[in-house]
Each structure stands twice: as C-alpha cells, then as structure tokens.
Design an enzyme around this catalytic site. Structure first.
Site, PDB file in Angstrom:
ATOM      1  N   ASN A   9       0.861  -1.185   0.000  1.00  0.00           N
ATOM      2  CA  ASN A   9       0.000   0.000   0.000  1.00  0.00           C
ATOM      3  C   ASN A   9       0.900   1.239   0.000  1.00  0.00           C
ATOM      4  O   ASN A   9       1.532   1.539   1.006  1.00  0.00           O
ATOM      5  CB  ASN A   9      -0.895  -0.050   1.247  1.00  0.00           C
ATOM      6  CG  ASN A   9      -1.704   1.203   1.450  1.00  0.00           C
ATOM      7  OD1 ASN A   9      -1.840   2.025   0.544  1.00  0.00           O
ATOM      8  ND2 ASN A   9      -2.262   1.357   2.651  1.00  0.00           N
ATOM      9  N   LYS A  11      -0.020   4.249  -0.101  1.00  0.00           N
ATOM     10  CA  LYS A  11      -0.678   5.413   0.528  1.00  0.00           C
ATOM     11  C   LYS A  11      -0.498   6.635  -0.371  1.00  0.00           C
ATOM     12  O   LYS A  11      -0.434   6.483  -1.583  1.00  0.00           O
ATOM     13  CB  LYS A  11      -0.140   5.634   1.954  1.00  0.00           C
ATOM     14  CG  LYS A  11      -0.208   4.348   2.780  1.00  0.00           C
ATOM     15  CD  LYS A  11       0.008   4.552   4.250  1.00  0.00           C
ATOM     16  CE  LYS A  11      -0.112   3.211   4.970  1.00  0.00           C
ATOM     17  NZ  LYS A  11      -0.018   3.332   6.415  1.00  0.00           N
ATOM     18  N   HIS A  93      -9.484   1.199   5.066  1.00  0.00           N
ATOM     19  CA  HIS A  93      -8.209   1.332   5.781  1.00  0.00           C
ATOM     20  C   HIS A  93      -8.421   2.236   6.997  1.00  0.00           C
ATOM     21  O   HIS A  93      -9.216   3.182   6.939  1.00  0.00           O
ATOM     22  CB  HIS A  93      -7.141   1.905   4.848  1.00  0.00           C
ATOM     23  CG  HIS A  93      -5.765   1.862   5.417  1.00  0.00           C
ATOM     24  ND1 HIS A  93      -5.329   2.791   6.344  1.00  0.00           N
ATOM     25  CD2 HIS A  93      -4.745   0.991   5.250  1.00  0.00           C
ATOM     26  CE1 HIS A  93      -4.088   2.485   6.698  1.00  0.00           C
ATOM     27  NE2 HIS A  93      -3.709   1.398   6.049  1.00  0.00           N
ATOM     28  N   GLU A  95      -6.817   4.609   8.123  1.00  0.00           N
ATOM     29  CA  GLU A  95      -6.622   6.040   7.844  1.00  0.00           C
ATOM     30  C   GLU A  95      -7.864   6.639   7.196  1.00  0.00           C
ATOM     31  O   GLU A  95      -8.177   7.805   7.401  1.00  0.00           O
ATOM     32  CB  GLU A  95      -5.372   6.227   6.962  1.00  0.00           C
ATOM     33  CG  GLU A  95      -4.105   5.991   7.772  1.00  0.00           C
ATOM     34  CD  GLU A  95      -2.926   5.446   6.978  1.00  0.00           C
ATOM     35  OE1 GLU A  95      -2.927   5.530   5.743  1.00  0.00           O
ATOM     36  OE2 GLU A  95      -1.992   4.924   7.622  1.00  0.00           O
ATOM     37  N   GLU A 165      -5.209  -5.000  10.831  1.00  0.00           N
ATOM     38  CA  GLU A 165      -4.181  -3.993  11.072  1.00  0.00           C
ATOM     39  C   GLU A 165      -4.449  -3.284  12.397  1.00  0.00           C
ATOM     40  O   GLU A 165      -5.263  -2.354  12.452  1.00  0.00           O
ATOM     41  CB  GLU A 165      -4.177  -2.960   9.939  1.00  0.00           C
ATOM     42  CG  GLU A 165      -3.897  -3.554   8.577  1.00  0.00           C
ATOM     43  CD  GLU A 165      -3.341  -2.513   7.608  1.00  0.00           C
ATOM     44  OE1 GLU A 165      -2.279  -2.777   7.036  1.00  0.00           O
ATOM     45  OE2 GLU A 165      -3.954  -1.451   7.459  1.00  0.00           O
ATOM     46  N   GLY A 171       2.731   2.164  10.840  1.00  0.00           N
ATOM     47  CA  GLY A 171       3.669   3.281  10.673  1.00  0.00           C
ATOM     48  C   GLY A 171       4.431   3.631  11.937  1.00  0.00           C
ATOM     49  O   GLY A 171       5.076   4.670  12.008  1.00  0.00           O
ATOM     50  N   SER A 211       3.653  -2.271  10.297  1.00  0.00           N
ATOM     51  CA  SER A 211       5.111  -2.342  10.445  1.00  0.00           C
ATOM     52  C   SER A 211       5.700  -3.685  10.001  1.00  0.00           C
ATOM     53  O   SER A 211       6.650  -4.178  10.613  1.00  0.00           O
ATOM     54  CB  SER A 211       5.521  -2.001  11.880  1.00  0.00           C
ATOM     55  OG  SER A 211       5.100  -0.682  12.214  1.00  0.00           O
TER      56      SER A 211
HETATM   57  P1  PGA Z   1       2.984   0.206   7.702  1.00  0.00           P
HETATM   58  O1  PGA Z   1       1.494   0.427   7.126  1.00  0.00           O
HETATM   59  O2  PGA Z   1       3.500  -1.070   7.087  1.00  0.00           O
HETATM   60  O3  PGA Z   1       3.753   1.425   7.235  1.00  0.00           O
HETATM   61  O4  PGA Z   1       2.872   0.107   9.169  1.00  0.00           O
HETATM   62  C1  PGA Z   1       0.595  -0.638   6.945  1.00  0.00           C
HETATM   63  C2  PGA Z   1      -0.704  -0.132   6.388  1.00  0.00           C
HETATM   64  O5  PGA Z   1      -1.176   0.919   6.828  1.00  0.00           O
HETATM   65  O6  PGA Z   1      -1.315  -0.761   5.498  1.00  0.00           O
END
Ligand code: PGA
Length: 254
Positions: A9, A11, A93, A95, A165, A171, A211
């Site tokens: 992803n 983003k 997601h 976010e 997640e 992140g 992560s």
């Molecule tokens: P990350 O994000 O691997 O940077 O923690 C995962 C995601 O939000 O899909």
C-alpha cells in the site's frame, strides 16, 4: 490450502518518476499459490498498468466510492477503476476510517460494489491502542467483521480478503507480535465461520498489516491463520518488498 497474498500500500506517496523507476526494479517471484498486489494512488494507476505489463502482480486502488457515477465531487467509482484494468481495491483502511469518516456501513456498501463489479476487495479491520489497553480489541474487531460478513452472501465472503491492522502498529515501527497477530487472525476466521460457514472461513485470506518489514515478515507468516501481509512503508522500496514477498512465501511453504 489458501493462497499467500502480499500487498504493498503506497498510501499518498509516489509521483510519475517514482512509479516508472519502481516498475523497472519490482519483479516478485512467481508462484501458482502466491498473489502480489501494488495499491497505488489513482494518478499512477494508468502508468503502472502499462509499465507492470507481464509482471506477476495485481494492481489495486486504495479506495473507491460505492456508487457508479453521479454528483460525488472528488470521488472515483468501480467502473472507472475497471476501465483502467485495476484488479482490486483496499476498503476501510484505518486512515480512511479516521480521517475520512468511513464507517462499517460505507465499508459494507463499498465491498458489495467491488464484488458486484469484479474488483477484489481487501477490507481492513483493527483496534486502536486505547481499545487494546482496555481489553476491548476482540469486541471492536468482531463488530467490524460481523458488519461486513453479515451483509454479504457466503459465496461472496470467499472472495474477500481481510487485513487485520492494529492501528497502534501502523507506521509506528511497532508490529504486533506473531502471537498477538495470530490470536486475532484466528479470531476473525472464527467469526466468519459463525456468520458465513466453514467453506468461506476456510477459504478466507487474512493478511496482517502494521510495520511489516524484511526482518519480521517470516515469523508473522509462519502463523497458521496469517495468509499474507498488507505492507505500508516497507512497500515503497521495490527491492525490499520483493525480499518480503520471497521470505514470506518461504516461511509459509517451507
Ligand atoms: P505500515 O502500514 O506497514 O507502514 O505500518 C501498513 C498499512 O497501513 O497498510
């Protein structure tokens, strides 16, 4: 045996130059039982469709609207994605839930539209740190999973990928331990079993996200109910994500 599914992803990252360079380096291993996807910003999908031609990789969007067309300024629909040759879409997601007011209701509407349009949905679920600390993580994830699977047929349930997640691991560099991730992924499968039955539960691909990197993917993928990963930050490095894909596959298949 379920396929292994690793998705990167991007983003809101990447421009035309980045996407062109990425496509020259990114070339994952090809296996019959392995699915790989890049989820890129809308502006890069057409370019990636062209530059990744022949690459063993699916192309995903990161969101879409649940209506086909109309007065929804700023939105992109399933037919628009299909026309570009996009294979699937990430839905709900954290976010999007946090910053763009996505709810379990809109997640269900979008998932139904994706399924009806022939787009593969990856639907994200997960709890906040406060919810985990309060011991409410199972309850939170159950609500999200039950809202989704309660609204689609058992036949459609088999076509959904769920990404677990935990928001506190996204992140932050702090991944869930393999035991924590497995515990929740097994729980998600059990909830789907209750609602959609054995066939859908056994077929359901569940990804872990938060992560994921080269150094931790193998131990996460070795878990029974984790069938893949949704990778954010580490997916922006084309070489690195190919390593993650390879070592995840090896950890799973031995
Ligand atoms: P990350 O994000 O691997 O940077 O923690 C995962 C995601 O939000 O899909």
């Amino acid at each position: 045996m379920r396929d292994i599914f690793i998705a990167a992803n991007w983003k809101m990252n990447g421009d035309l130059k980045f996407a062109r360079e990425y496509a020259t380096i990114f070339w994952p291993i090809k296996k019959k039982d392995l699915k790989v996807a890049i989820a890129a910003p809308y502006t890069l999908l057409a370019l990636l469709k062209e530059t990744l031609d022949g690459c063993p990789c699916l192309l995903f969007a990161q969101n879409m609207h649940f209506e086909d067309k109309g007065a929804f300024t700023g939105e992109v629909s399933a037919p628009m994605l299909k026309e570009l040759g996009v294979d699937g879409v990430i839905i709900g997601h954290s976010e999007r839930r946090q910053y763009f007011a996505e709810t379990d209701e809109t997640v269900l509407l979008k998932t139904k539209k994706a399924l009806a349009s022939g787009l593969m949905p990856i639907v994200c679920v997960g709890e906040t740190l406060e919810e985990r600390d309060a011991g409410k993580h199972f309850e939170k994830v159950r609500t999200q999973v039950a809202s989704l699977f309660g609204g689609i047929s058992a036949e459609d349930a088999e076509k959904v990928t769920v990404a677990y997640e935990p928001i506190w691991a996204i992140g932050t560099g702090r991944n869930a331990t393999p035991a924590q991730a497995e515990e929740m992924c097994a729980y998600i499968r059990s909830v789907v079993r209750e609602i959609s039955g054995d066939k859908a539960a056994d077929a359901l691909i569940i990804q872990y996200g938060g992560s994921v990197k080269t150094s931790n993917c193998a131990e996460l993928m070795a878990m029974e109910d984790i069938d893949g990963a949704l990778v954010g930050g580490a997916g922006l490095d084309p070489k690195g994500i190919c390593e993650i894909i390879k070592s995840s596959y090896e950890a799973k298949r031995g």
